[in-house]
Design a protein around this motif. Structure first.
Motif, PDB file in Angstrom:
ATOM      1  N   TYR A 233      35.848  38.408  45.516  1.00 18.26           N
ATOM      2  CA  TYR A 233      34.619  37.655  45.281  1.00 18.26           C
ATOM      3  C   TYR A 233      34.734  36.222  45.795  1.00 18.26           C
ATOM      4  N   SER A 234      33.891  35.890  46.742  1.00 16.19           N
ATOM      5  CA  SER A 234      33.913  34.541  47.321  1.00 16.19           C
ATOM      6  C   SER A 234      33.518  33.506  46.272  1.00 16.19           C
ATOM      7  N   GLY A 235      34.168  32.346  46.339  1.00 18.71           N
ATOM      8  CA  GLY A 235      33.837  31.236  45.452  1.00 18.71           C
ATOM      9  C   GLY A 235      34.373  31.349  44.043  1.00 18.71           C
ATOM     10  N   ALA A 236      34.993  32.480  43.702  1.00 19.11           N
ATOM     11  CA  ALA A 236      35.463  32.691  42.332  1.00 19.11           C
ATOM     12  C   ALA A 236      36.944  32.353  42.204  1.00 19.11           C
ATOM     13  N   ASP A 237      37.268  31.622  41.159  1.00 10.83           N
ATOM     14  CA  ASP A 237      38.655  31.259  40.869  1.00 10.83           C
ATOM     15  C   ASP A 237      39.187  32.191  39.779  1.00 10.83           C
ATOM     16  N   HIS A 238      40.390  31.924  39.319  1.00 14.38           N
ATOM     17  CA  HIS A 238      41.000  32.724  38.264  1.00 14.38           C
ATOM     18  C   HIS A 238      40.160  32.624  36.989  1.00 14.38           C
ATOM     19  N   GLY A 239      40.056  33.714  36.251  1.00  9.93           N
ATOM     20  CA  GLY A 239      39.329  33.696  34.982  1.00  9.93           C
ATOM     21  C   GLY A 239      37.826  33.744  35.125  1.00  9.93           C
ATOM     22  N   PHE A 240      37.327  34.358  36.200  1.00  6.81           N
ATOM     23  CA  PHE A 240      35.881  34.344  36.433  1.00  6.81           C
ATOM     24  C   PHE A 240      35.090  35.150  35.399  1.00  6.81           C
ATOM     25  N   SER A 241      35.787  35.897  34.522  1.00  3.31           N
ATOM     26  CA  SER A 241      35.061  36.608  33.464  1.00  3.31           C
ATOM     27  C   SER A 241      34.530  35.651  32.397  1.00  3.31           C
ATOM     28  N   THR A 242      34.966  34.391  32.450  1.00  2.00           N
ATOM     29  CA  THR A 242      34.310  33.319  31.701  1.00  2.00           C
ATOM     30  C   THR A 242      33.797  32.332  32.748  1.00  2.00           C
ATOM     31  N   PRO A 243      32.623  32.615  33.324  1.00  2.00           N
ATOM     32  CA  PRO A 243      32.136  31.903  34.514  1.00  2.00           C
ATOM     33  C   PRO A 243      31.934  30.410  34.301  1.00  2.00           C
ATOM     34  N   ARG A 244      32.261  29.648  35.381  1.00  2.00           N
ATOM     35  CA  ARG A 244      32.078  28.198  35.353  1.00  2.00           C
ATOM     36  C   ARG A 244      31.102  27.716  36.410  1.00  2.00           C
ATOM     37  N   ASN A 245      30.618  28.627  37.245  1.00  2.00           N
ATOM     38  CA  ASN A 245      29.648  28.258  38.284  1.00  2.00           C
ATOM     39  C   ASN A 245      28.904  29.525  38.712  1.00  2.00           C
ATOM     40  N   ALA A 246      27.957  29.347  39.629  1.00  2.00           N
ATOM     41  CA  ALA A 246      27.115  30.475  40.046  1.00  2.00           C
ATOM     42  C   ALA A 246      27.926  31.566  40.730  1.00  2.00           C
ATOM     43  N   ALA A 247      28.925  31.182  41.517  1.00  2.00           N
ATOM     44  CA  ALA A 247      29.750  32.176  42.210  1.00  2.00           C
ATOM     45  C   ALA A 247      30.505  33.044  41.204  1.00  2.00           C
ATOM     46  N   GLU A 248      30.987  32.415  40.132  1.00  2.00           N
ATOM     47  CA  GLU A 248      31.724  33.170  39.132  1.00  2.00           C
ATOM     48  C   GLU A 248      30.790  33.997  38.245  1.00  2.00           C
ATOM     49  N   GLU A 249      29.573  33.523  38.043  1.00  2.00           N
ATOM     50  CA  GLU A 249      28.573  34.339  37.348  1.00  2.00           C
ATOM     51  C   GLU A 249      28.349  35.632  38.132  1.00  2.00           C
ATOM     52  N   ARG A 250      28.211  35.483  39.443  1.00  2.00           N
ATOM     53  CA  ARG A 250      28.003  36.655  40.299  1.00  2.00           C
ATOM     54  C   ARG A 250      29.219  37.570  40.272  1.00  2.00           C
ATOM     55  N   ALA A 251      30.406  36.980  40.361  1.00  2.00           N
ATOM     56  CA  ALA A 251      31.635  37.776  40.341  1.00  2.00           C
ATOM     57  C   ALA A 251      31.777  38.531  39.027  1.00  2.00           C
ATOM     58  N   ASN A 252      31.477  37.865  37.923  1.00  2.00           N
ATOM     59  CA  ASN A 252      31.589  38.523  36.620  1.00  2.00           C
ATOM     60  C   ASN A 252      30.627  39.703  36.518  1.00  2.00           C
ATOM     61  N   THR A 253      29.387  39.478  36.929  1.00  2.00           N
ATOM     62  CA  THR A 253      28.385  40.549  36.880  1.00  2.00           C
ATOM     63  C   THR A 253      28.803  41.722  37.761  1.00  2.00           C
ATOM     64  N   GLN A 254      29.244  41.420  38.982  1.00  2.00           N
ATOM     65  CA  GLN A 254      29.631  42.479  39.908  1.00  2.00           C
ATOM     66  C   GLN A 254      30.883  43.214  39.434  1.00  2.00           C
ATOM     67  N   SER A 255      31.791  42.493  38.784  1.00  2.00           N
ATOM     68  CA  SER A 255      33.018  43.141  38.299  1.00  2.00           C
ATOM     69  C   SER A 255      32.709  44.117  37.169  1.00  2.00           C
ATOM     70  N   ILE A 256      31.746  43.787  36.319  1.00  2.00           N
ATOM     71  CA  ILE A 256      31.357  44.702  35.239  1.00  2.00           C
ATOM     72  C   ILE A 256      30.730  45.961  35.826  1.00  2.00           C
ATOM     73  N   VAL A 257      29.864  45.783  36.818  1.00  2.00           N
ATOM     74  CA  VAL A 257      29.231  46.932  37.474  1.00  2.00           C
ATOM     75  C   VAL A 257      30.293  47.808  38.136  1.00  2.00           C
ATOM     76  N   ALA A 258      31.222  47.174  38.857  1.00  2.00           N
ATOM     77  CA  ALA A 258      32.264  47.918  39.564  1.00  2.00           C
ATOM     78  C   ALA A 258      33.164  48.674  38.591  1.00  2.00           C
ATOM     79  N   THR A 259      33.523  48.020  37.492  1.00  2.00           N
ATOM     80  CA  THR A 259      34.384  48.665  36.492  1.00  2.00           C
ATOM     81  C   THR A 259      33.677  49.847  35.849  1.00  2.00           C
ATOM     82  N   THR A 260      32.414  49.663  35.503  1.00  2.00           N
ATOM     83  CA  THR A 260      31.640  50.738  34.884  1.00  2.00           C
ATOM     84  C   THR A 260      31.572  51.949  35.800  1.00  2.00           C
TER      85      THR A 260
END
Length: 205
Positions: free
Chosen positions: A169-196
């Motif tokens: 996920y571009s723009g995402a740093d470590h711990g993106f499951s607790t998002p700190r910016n828009a890129a990590e919000e996107r990464a968190n959402t996409q990671s939940i979808v991918a895991t499911t």
């Protein structure tokens, strides 16, 4: 019922870990949140120094790490609701490292999911023991666990012909499951979808 062992980040058995367990339970899985650090004995790291201290204990002692994680998996398997042939492990941060170690030990996991996992010093020869497939979800800007760590793990999986999927996920740093910016919000959402999706595919009868 298909089931998931969930392993916490380096902050231990926190409220976030419990919320993540509830999230997977609502998706229809029997979930057991394995307590590696010892919350039952009062161990819940309060700051970065304590988190590093407790994580380092297990990074340096892989047999202990595997034993504690296996104990958690054993508790899950003993639950009468659980189908022991349909098991997964989902690990966040430190939990990603733990998941690799357990899979490399030959645990009967159909799926191992690492979410912004920390991967280091795994014995490449043990990759041949893996029984299931891997899903690796990682931030491209992860500094504590850089892409070079992930590439090393992927090299081991490829050499052992272990099935895997990898999302970066571009723009995402470590711990993106607790998002700190828009890129990590996107990464968190996409990671939940991918895991499911991955768990549905790998744990189906």
């Amino acid at each position: 019922m298909c089931s998931s062992d969930l392993v916490h980040r380096w902050d231990g058995m926190s409220e976030l870990t419990q919320k993540n367990a509830e999230m997977f339970a609502k998706l229809g899985y029997a979930v057991f949140a394995a307590d590696i650090f010892g919350y039952g004995q009062g161990v819940l790291p309060k700051d970065l120094a304590e988190r590093k201290h407790h994580m380092d204990i297990y990074v340096k002692d892989r047999p202990l790490m595997r034993a504690r994680t296996q104990a958690g998996l054993d508790v899950l398997i003993k639950n009468p609701m659980v189908d022991g042939a349909r098991l997964a492990l989902v690990g966040y941060c430190f939990g990603g490292l733990v998941g690799v170690e357990l899979a490399y030990a030959g645990a009967p996991l159909r799926a191992m999911v690492g979410i912004h996992g920390s991967y280091q010093n795994h014995d490449a020869a043990d990759a041949k023991n893996v029984k299931g497939r891997f899903l690796i979800l990682h931030g491209a800007e992860d500094k504590p666990a850089p892409i070079s760590q992930v590439n090393e793990l992927i090299g081991q999986l490829r050499a052992a012909q272990v099935g895997f999927q990898y999302e970066l996920y571009s723009g995402a740093d470590h711990g993106f499951s607790t998002p700190r910016n828009a890129a990590e919000e996107r990464a968190n959402t996409q990671s939940i979808v991918a895991t499911t999706r991955f768990l549905q595919e790998t744990l189906q009868p």
